[in-house]
Design a protein around this motif. Structure first.
Motif, PDB file in Angstrom:
ATOM      1  N   LYS A   1       1.228  -1.248  -0.114  1.00  0.00           N
ATOM      2  CA  LYS A   1       0.143   0.075   0.065  1.00  0.00           C
ATOM      3  C   LYS A   1       1.008   1.202   0.009  1.00  0.00           C
ATOM      4  CE  LYS A   1      -3.462  -2.140   3.019  1.00  0.00           C
ATOM      5  NZ  LYS A   1      -3.539  -2.435   4.314  1.00  0.00           N
ATOM      6  N   ASP A   2       0.321   2.366  -0.262  1.00  0.00           N
ATOM      7  CA  ASP A   2       0.975   3.667  -0.060  1.00  0.00           C
ATOM      8  C   ASP A   2       1.578   3.658   1.292  1.00  0.00           C
ATOM      9  OD1 ASP A   2      -0.039   4.748  -2.473  1.00  0.00           O
ATOM     10  OD2 ASP A   2      -1.567   5.992  -1.636  1.00  0.00           O
ATOM     11  N   ILE A   3       3.055   4.293   1.327  1.00  0.00           N
ATOM     12  CA  ILE A   3       3.709   4.393   2.707  1.00  0.00           C
ATOM     13  C   ILE A   3       2.919   5.280   3.314  1.00  0.00           C
ATOM     14  CG2 ILE A   3       5.738   4.867   3.437  1.00  0.00           C
ATOM     15  CD1 ILE A   3       7.275   4.530   0.889  1.00  0.00           C
ATOM     16  N   PRO A   4       2.770   4.790   4.807  1.00  0.00           N
ATOM     17  CA  PRO A   4       2.296   5.632   5.734  1.00  0.00           C
ATOM     18  C   PRO A   4       2.925   7.078   5.745  1.00  0.00           C
ATOM     19  CG  PRO A   4       2.239   3.313   6.771  1.00  0.00           C
ATOM     20  CD  PRO A   4       3.208   3.645   5.291  1.00  0.00           C
ATOM     21  N   LEU A   5       2.219   8.147   6.225  1.00  0.00           N
ATOM     22  CA  LEU A   5       2.902   9.476   6.277  1.00  0.00           C
ATOM     23  C   LEU A   5       4.235   9.455   7.073  1.00  0.00           C
ATOM     24  CD1 LEU A   5       3.057  12.338   5.504  1.00  0.00           C
ATOM     25  CD2 LEU A   5       1.402  12.964   7.335  1.00  0.00           C
ATOM     26  N   ALA A   6       4.027   8.677   8.232  1.00  0.00           N
ATOM     27  CA  ALA A   6       5.222   8.782   9.334  1.00  0.00           C
ATOM     28  C   ALA A   6       6.399   8.004   8.696  1.00  0.00           C
ATOM     29  CB  ALA A   6       4.573   8.318  10.709  1.00  0.00           C
ATOM     30  N   HIS A   7       6.176   7.219   7.914  1.00  0.00           N
ATOM     31  CA  HIS A   7       7.320   6.400   7.515  1.00  0.00           C
ATOM     32  C   HIS A   7       8.002   6.773   5.951  1.00  0.00           C
ATOM     33  CE1 HIS A   7       6.853   3.999  10.743  1.00  0.00           C
ATOM     34  NE2 HIS A   7       5.791   3.712  10.496  1.00  0.00           N
ATOM     35  N   GLY A   8       7.411   8.024   5.450  1.00  0.00           N
ATOM     36  CA  GLY A   8       7.927   8.559   4.251  1.00  0.00           C
ATOM     37  C   GLY A   8       7.056   8.920   3.259  1.00  0.00           C
ATOM     38  N   TYR A   9       5.881   8.958   3.203  1.00  0.00           N
ATOM     39  CA  TYR A   9       5.034   8.977   2.007  1.00  0.00           C
ATOM     40  C   TYR A   9       5.518  10.489   1.568  1.00  0.00           C
ATOM     41  CZ  TYR A   9       0.638   9.993  -0.650  1.00  0.00           C
ATOM     42  OH  TYR A   9      -0.413  10.349  -1.457  1.00  0.00           O
ATOM     43  N   PRO A  10       5.680  10.524   0.231  1.00  0.00           N
ATOM     44  CA  PRO A  10       5.045   9.507  -1.037  1.00  0.00           C
ATOM     45  C   PRO A  10       6.363   8.798  -1.497  1.00  0.00           C
ATOM     46  CG  PRO A  10       5.244  11.679  -1.883  1.00  0.00           C
ATOM     47  CD  PRO A  10       5.543  11.762  -0.570  1.00  0.00           C
ATOM     48  N   LEU A  11       7.638   9.181  -0.942  1.00  0.00           N
ATOM     49  CA  LEU A  11       8.571   8.638  -1.608  1.00  0.00           C
ATOM     50  C   LEU A  11       9.715   8.422  -0.674  1.00  0.00           C
ATOM     51  CD1 LEU A  11       9.726   7.303  -4.443  1.00  0.00           C
ATOM     52  CD2 LEU A  11      10.721   9.617  -4.760  1.00  0.00           C
ATOM     53  N   ARG A  12      10.239   7.297  -0.403  1.00  0.00           N
ATOM     54  CA  ARG A  12      11.551   7.250   0.482  1.00  0.00           C
ATOM     55  C   ARG A  12      12.740   6.155   0.150  1.00  0.00           C
ATOM     56  NH1 ARG A  12      10.731   4.438   6.238  1.00  0.00           N
ATOM     57  NH2 ARG A  12      12.955   4.833   6.173  1.00  0.00           N
ATOM     58  N   LEU A  13      13.867   6.196   0.517  1.00  0.00           N
ATOM     59  CA  LEU A  13      15.057   5.479   0.226  1.00  0.00           C
ATOM     60  C   LEU A  13      14.794   4.539   1.148  1.00  0.00           C
ATOM     61  CD1 LEU A  13      18.234   7.393   0.029  1.00  0.00           C
ATOM     62  CD2 LEU A  13      17.493   5.605  -1.538  1.00  0.00           C
ATOM     63  N   VAL A  14      15.206   3.235   0.480  1.00  0.00           N
ATOM     64  CA  VAL A  14      15.221   2.218   1.526  1.00  0.00           C
ATOM     65  C   VAL A  14      16.558   1.529   1.246  1.00  0.00           C
ATOM     66  CG1 VAL A  14      14.128  -0.028   2.533  1.00  0.00           C
ATOM     67  CG2 VAL A  14      12.904   1.808   1.495  1.00  0.00           C
ATOM     68  N   ALA A  15      17.585   1.567   2.298  1.00  0.00           N
ATOM     69  CA  ALA A  15      18.879   0.914   2.454  1.00  0.00           C
ATOM     70  C   ALA A  15      19.108  -0.108   3.365  1.00  0.00           C
ATOM     71  CB  ALA A  15      20.055   1.770   2.486  1.00  0.00           C
ATOM     72  N   GLY A  16      18.351  -1.461   3.212  1.00  0.00           N
ATOM     73  CA  GLY A  16      18.373  -2.271   4.203  1.00  0.00           C
ATOM     74  C   GLY A  16      19.490  -2.753   4.922  1.00  0.00           C
ATOM     75  N   GLY A  17      19.784  -2.916   6.324  1.00  0.00           N
ATOM     76  CA  GLY A  17      20.733  -3.694   6.540  1.00  0.00           C
ATOM     77  C   GLY A  17      21.683  -2.436   7.364  1.00  0.00           C
ATOM     78  N   TRP A  18      21.794  -1.300   6.765  1.00  0.00           N
ATOM     79  CA  TRP A  18      22.305  -0.029   7.623  1.00  0.00           C
ATOM     80  C   TRP A  18      21.304   0.530   8.512  1.00  0.00           C
ATOM     81  CZ3 TRP A  18      26.703   2.471   4.406  1.00  0.00           C
ATOM     82  CH2 TRP A  18      27.396   1.392   3.703  1.00  0.00           C
ATOM     83  N   PRO A  19      22.108   1.503   9.210  1.00  0.00           N
ATOM     84  CA  PRO A  19      21.382   2.262  10.336  1.00  0.00           C
ATOM     85  C   PRO A  19      20.188   2.786   9.384  1.00  0.00           C
ATOM     86  CG  PRO A  19      23.523   3.015  10.420  1.00  0.00           C
ATOM     87  CD  PRO A  19      23.476   1.911   9.208  1.00  0.00           C
ATOM     88  N   ALA A  20      19.028   2.631  10.129  1.00  0.00           N
ATOM     89  CA  ALA A  20      17.824   3.346   9.119  1.00  0.00           C
ATOM     90  C   ALA A  20      17.903   4.696   8.815  1.00  0.00           C
ATOM     91  CB  ALA A  20      16.636   3.020  10.178  1.00  0.00           C
ATOM     92  N   SER A  21      18.676   5.505   9.549  1.00  0.00           N
ATOM     93  CA  SER A  21      18.843   6.801   9.187  1.00  0.00           C
ATOM     94  C   SER A  21      19.348   6.965   7.702  1.00  0.00           C
ATOM     95  CB  SER A  21      19.580   7.715   9.953  1.00  0.00           C
ATOM     96  OG  SER A  21      21.074   6.886  10.271  1.00  0.00           O
ATOM     97  N   ALA A  22      19.809   6.115   7.171  1.00  0.00           N
ATOM     98  CA  ALA A  22      20.273   5.959   5.538  1.00  0.00           C
ATOM     99  C   ALA A  22      19.271   6.074   4.815  1.00  0.00           C
ATOM    100  CB  ALA A  22      21.494   5.052   5.386  1.00  0.00           C
ATOM    101  N   SER A  23      18.150   5.594   5.409  1.00  0.00           N
ATOM    102  CA  SER A  23      16.828   5.389   4.343  1.00  0.00           C
ATOM    103  C   SER A  23      15.938   6.338   4.389  1.00  0.00           C
ATOM    104  CB  SER A  23      16.226   3.986   4.731  1.00  0.00           C
ATOM    105  OG  SER A  23      16.931   2.907   4.723  1.00  0.00           O
ATOM    106  N   GLY A  24      16.315   7.565   3.860  1.00  0.00           N
ATOM    107  CA  GLY A  24      15.657   8.962   4.081  1.00  0.00           C
ATOM    108  C   GLY A  24      14.042   8.880   3.735  1.00  0.00           C
ATOM    109  N   LYS A  25      13.494   9.388   4.411  1.00  0.00           N
ATOM    110  CA  LYS A  25      11.809   9.315   4.214  1.00  0.00           C
ATOM    111  C   LYS A  25      11.487  10.827   3.430  1.00  0.00           C
ATOM    112  CE  LYS A  25      11.114   8.638   8.638  1.00  0.00           C
ATOM    113  NZ  LYS A  25      10.392   8.261   9.826  1.00  0.00           N
TER     114      LYS A  25
END
Lengths: 157, 406
Positions: free
Chosen positions: B221-245
């Motif tokens: 589904k669409d990414i929830p707003l708190a998790h980066g809607y409408p577009l986010r980076l996802v770089a798994g396995g690294w500190p989640a701060s690398a996966s910008g929202k």
């Protein structure tokens, strides 16, 4: 016979005197024993259960069980310096919920002096910081703590 | 009576620290009444989170799960931790949302609308583990400043998007490219529009991996707003701060990206190990890359009491940053002996793996079940806290639950 009668009367008076004396002595003795056991006569007082009792305290620097009642601070060397310098503007809870070392307390005092109108503490600064780091030390968690705040529940199949 | 007053005062002071301001006439709040700021906004309703989640901070929002809430194989939104550095963007205009590629190492600046991204590039779906670099910070001694995460700042949802590599190839990258840095629509706590709350990134190797996505869907589904809607980076396995929202820009850099929270001591640990409490110079701090091997027992919840029964099924997840978990074990005797768990392969690279075991407890009494994962390079989780670091990152000490047989 008259003499006999008189003698008997005298004996009765002396006898009654003795009874009164021993009765009085007995009462005094009981009282003394009671005072020795309960010198505040607490058995005759009603339990004071109003939550506002603290406000009525006449001695505002009263210490109970090692705690300065008005502020909740621990009684130890430097207590009154802390009470007089650190609880005028803010609650003592602001002091006691923080845990810092000497260096960080000194930096916090500097900050209060620069921005919050705290006065120069002079030689009291060292006394206050020593009081804080001694009585409110940074907790030692060590390399691993016990599992705490467990809510036990029966595990169903 | 004094105790009651004290408790009331203490509760009041914790409310005060929650909002960061004094509650004037706070002493007059009737017992059992929640001040308005606690009623509204209700973060659980606002973000559709389970009410058993723990709110660590409300400006910015930081909310974590508990181990047993993470029992699902694929983390759903209601149990996903929130780690924000700034204010969530308001009024997102989907039609005019675009992402701009710029920086020293692009051939030319280029922008894409959401529709263009979705049309032009192949979609990929991966289940990816995102763990906050500071997960477990609360255990460090001496204490580290920051959100006091316990174990719940980790998730593994299914993310759908386009590969960052495909888009970078379309943009055209110079051979001197070293790092990418993201730019996003969240705003700084101070309200200063010139300041980015966070602008981190990853080296080109990580940016161009198959699994590094510009994602527009979470769990289908669409990414929830708190998790980066409408577009986010996802770089798994690294500190989640690398996966910008809330991503609206990517800089391709000819040096290590120097955005906010890339420099100084943020998301860095001492390059060489230090003693607890040491002062470390900024130049001696190194950027965290892959997260370390770790695991969580998600069933049963800690505190289980077994009535006249001595066997217990346990299960959970294990992950190892860039690597895979090779082996999973549990101990019921404080690490004296270890037994194997059955361990599933990940559904894809960088997804957490599920483990389970049937535990036999020999007699009545108190037990702790400890879980220990080992990665493909032979590194295991420590039983005590790993190396102390000034900001309290990378605590992968083994997870423990308490169990009693009565």
């Amino acid at each position: 016979m008259d003499r006999n009668e008189e003698f008997r009367k005298s004996v009765t008076i002396i006898y009654k005197g003795f009874i009164v004396f021993f009765a009085f002595f007995g009462i005094v003795l009981c009282l003394l024993i009671y005072i020795a056991l309960d010198h505040t006569f607490s058995a005759f007082k009603q339990e004071d259960d109003t939550p506002y009792a603290d406000v009525m305290d006449i001695d505002e620097d009263r210490i109970e069980n090692g705690i300065h009642v008005r502020t909740g601070l621990v009684e130890a060397e430097g207590l009154m310096e802390v009470v007089h310098n650190c609880t005028n503007c803010h609650s003592a809870l602001l002091v006691t919920q923080n845990r810092m070392d000497k260096e960080r307390w000194a930096a916090t005092i500097d900050w209060m002096q620069e921005t919050q109108n705290l006065w120069d503490l002079g030689k009291n600064e060292e006394i206050i910081i020593n009081y804080l780091v001694t009585n409110y030390p940074v907790p030692k968690k060590g390399r691993r703590q016990n599992l705490e705040n467990l809510e036990w529940y029966e595990l169903e199949e | 009576m004094k105790r009651r007053n004290f408790i009331k005062k203490a509760a009041l002071s914790s409310l005060t620290s929650l909002i960061g301001a004094e509650i004037v006439f706070g002493n007059l709040i009737p017992e059992g009444y929640a001040p308005l700021f606690l009623q509204d906004p209700d973060p659980f309703q606002l973000f559709n989170k389970d009410t058993r989640m723990t709110v660590l901070n409300n400006k910015p929002w930081n909310i974590e799960a508990k181990a047993h809430l993470l029992d699902e194989k694929v983390t759903s939104n209601q149990f996903m931790f929130i780690r924000n550095n700034g204010i969530i963007p308001k009024a997102i205009d989907l039609d005019n949302w675009k992402i701009t590629f710029k920086g020293e190492s692009v051939q030319q600046e280029k922008s894409y609308s959401l529709a263009q991204l979705k049309e032009k590039f192949t979609h990929h779906t991966y289940q990816l583990t995102l763990e906050c670099g500071g997960n477990g910070r609360s255990e460090f001694d001496p204490p580290a400043m920051g959100n006091q995460w316990t174990v719940g700042a980790v998730s593994c949802a299914s993310w759908t998007g386009v590969r960052l590599r495909d888009v970078l190839e379309d943009v055209g990258i110079k051979s001197n490219a070293v790092y990418i840095g993201y730019h996003a629509a969240d705003t700084h706590l101070s309200g200063d529009p010139e300041k980015a709350p966070i602008s981190r990134g990853v080296p080109m190797d990580k940016a161009t991996m198959d699994e590094t996505l510009l994602a527009f869907k979470m769990n289908g589904k669409d990414i929830p707003l708190a998790h980066g809607y409408p577009l986010r980076l996802v770089a798994g396995g690294w500190p989640a701060s690398a996966s910008g929202k809330w991503i609206n820009g990517i800089s391709v850099r000819n040096k290590v990206h120097d955005g906010n929270k890339m420099t100084g001591t943020a998301y860095r640990v001492p390059c060489d190990p230090v003693e607890p409490g040491a002062k470390v110079k900024e130049e001696d701090m190194c950027i965290i890359e892959s997260m370390p091997v770790k695991s969580l027992i998600t069933f049963p919840r800690t505190g289980a009491v077994l009535n006249k029964k001595k066997t217990l099924e346990i299960r959970g997840h294990a992950w190892a940053g860039e690597l895979e978990v090779a082996n999973m074990e549990y101990s019921i005797d404080f690490g004296a002996t270890w037994n194997s768990c059955s361990l599933e392969k990940p559904v894809n690279r960088l997804a957490w793996q599920h483990f389970s075991a049937k535990v036999t407890l020999p007699k009545k009494g108190y037990y702790e079940i400890w879980a220990r994962a080992t990665d493909t390079q032979g590194k295991s989780q420590p039983m005590i806290l790993p190396g102390w670091n000034p900001k309290g990152y990378l605590n992968n000490a083994c997870h423990r639950i308490a169990v009693k047989v009565v």
